[in-house]
Design an enzyme around this catalytic site. Sequence first.
Site, PDB file in Angstrom:
ATOM      1  N   GLU A   1       0.736   4.512 -42.509  1.00  0.00           N
ATOM      2  CA  GLU A   1       1.284   5.613 -42.006  1.00  0.00           C
ATOM      3  C   GLU A   1       1.363   6.523 -42.948  1.00  0.00           C
ATOM      4  OE1 GLU A   1       5.060   2.922 -40.075  1.00  0.00           O
ATOM      5  OE2 GLU A   1       5.268   4.876 -40.784  1.00  0.00           O
TER       6      GLU A   1
ATOM      7  N   GLU B   1      10.425  -2.768 -41.878  1.00  0.00           N
ATOM      8  CA  GLU B   1      11.333  -2.156 -42.788  1.00  0.00           C
ATOM      9  C   GLU B   1      12.416  -2.883 -43.014  1.00  0.00           C
ATOM     10  OE1 GLU B   1      10.190   2.459 -41.787  1.00  0.00           O
ATOM     11  OE2 GLU B   1      12.011   1.864 -41.323  1.00  0.00           O
TER      12      GLU B   1
HETATM   13  C1  XIL Z   1       9.089   7.960 -36.900  1.00  0.00           C
HETATM   14  C2  XIL Z   1       8.472   8.708 -36.037  1.00  0.00           C
HETATM   15  O1  XIL Z   1       7.141   9.490 -36.967  1.00  0.00           O
HETATM   16  C3  XIL Z   1       9.515   9.830 -35.579  1.00  0.00           C
HETATM   17  O2  XIL Z   1       8.806  10.567 -34.596  1.00  0.00           O
HETATM   18  C4  XIL Z   1      10.277   8.995 -34.904  1.00  0.00           C
HETATM   19  O3  XIL Z   1      11.451   9.874 -34.313  1.00  0.00           O
HETATM   20  C5  XIL Z   1      11.066   8.074 -35.773  1.00  0.00           C
HETATM   21  O4  XIL Z   1      10.063   6.981 -36.268  1.00  0.00           O
HETATM   22  N1  XIL Z   1       8.357   4.154 -40.646  1.00  0.00           N
HETATM   23  C6  XIL Z   1       8.010   3.706 -39.303  1.00  0.00           C
HETATM   24  C7  XIL Z   1       7.482   4.756 -38.283  1.00  0.00           C
HETATM   25  O5  XIL Z   1       7.672   2.673 -39.228  1.00  0.00           O
HETATM   26  O6  XIL Z   1       7.911   4.167 -37.176  1.00  0.00           O
HETATM   27  C8  XIL Z   1       8.482   5.962 -38.467  1.00  0.00           C
HETATM   28  O7  XIL Z   1       8.033   6.718 -37.379  1.00  0.00           O
HETATM   29  C9  XIL Z   1       8.422   6.679 -39.509  1.00  0.00           C
HETATM   30  C10 XIL Z   1       8.884   5.585 -40.766  1.00  0.00           C
END
Ligand code: XIL
Length: 354
Positions: free
Chosen positions: A265, A159
């Site tokens: 994701e 990100e």
């Molecule tokens: C999120 C998880 O799902 C949560 O449980 C945690 O509290 C925060 O991170 N993008 C990403 C992931 O790259 O690592 C994130 O995951 C969601 C958004």
Amino acid sequence: MLRRDWLTGVAGLAGIGAVTALGQSAAAFAQQPPSLPPLKSLAPWPLGTCVQTPQLNDPQWVQLATTHFNRLTPEFEMKMETVLQADGSLNFERPDAIVDFAKSHGMAVHGHCLIWYAEDGGRFHELKGDAFLNAYVDYIRNVMGRYAGFIRTWDVVNEPVTDEGSTLRDCLWSQKLGEDYIGLAYTAAHEADPNALLFLNEYNLEYTPKKRATLLRAAERALRNGAPIHGIGTQTHIGGDVPPGAIRAAIRDIASLGLKIHVSEVDITLHEERLVNAVEPRADQLRVLDELVEAYHEVPAAQRVGMTFWGVRDIDSWQNSGPHPRPIFDEPLLFDRFGRPKPVARELAKLLPG
Ligand code: XIL
């Protein structure tokens, strides 16, 4: 006699009101949709899910995850805030548990993630100059080095682009190392494990074309400067409000760089404001999944490294439990809160070439 045959036999006796071991009426059992084939066996690429260590002790989660998926992404327990301790030592207890589980079930692990603006380990705030750079490189080297030879794919930088999309985020890493923090991370990662595929992971690449362009430019710049970036991770946290064609346009654009693509994701929320189909958001969930899988199939096979869902059951979803849970229980994943395959799971089974 196998339980399934017994149950089928009973279903045949529906007329006389027999009940099954599940306490369902034979009629109800007979109406049950056929069981879902293992999704991983239908996909021409790795099919993954994210995981948290408590789920490793949840028999229903284990059954679903090991049946339908062949790769795990640590949802948050391989990130800096879990691994890097205040005294600078590294604690691998939880990532090791996930890796050991994967090894014992013949699954792969996708490393997630090493350098992220949202987790920058308090310790790094105390460091300056070479001490900061050395600790940065050491962190990447030590975490990747521990799993070298097993974890073959990593989100090295996660990100890097602002939500607005025209610039890179201002974060501790860019403040201390400049924009080269990205190139430095990939160079250190490649040295730590020359056989690992290294990804640049980002979200909203389908919603915000400007953000996508900035990410791809940053990747091209780092590559020109010799940084070994092998692939792009498009997170794909989407909803029924994603305009038709936007997912296909994003995947085509990313594919044009010639790098690997990980749909990293996936979840498809039902609760976005501006739904394309407010009347039947679940129908929209199927529309969105159709476009996603079809668009990914159009990517040259050599660039496809798989699709990962951000959880197995709706109750596992960060949309219902993470830092910003939705006000109404969301249903963004393939299996419902009881572990039953949803229409979106059956749709995926239909879309996968098998
Ligand atoms: C999120 C998880 O799902 C949560 O449980 C945690 O509290 C925060 O991170 N993008 C990403 C992931 O790259 O690592 C994130 O995951 C969601 C958004």
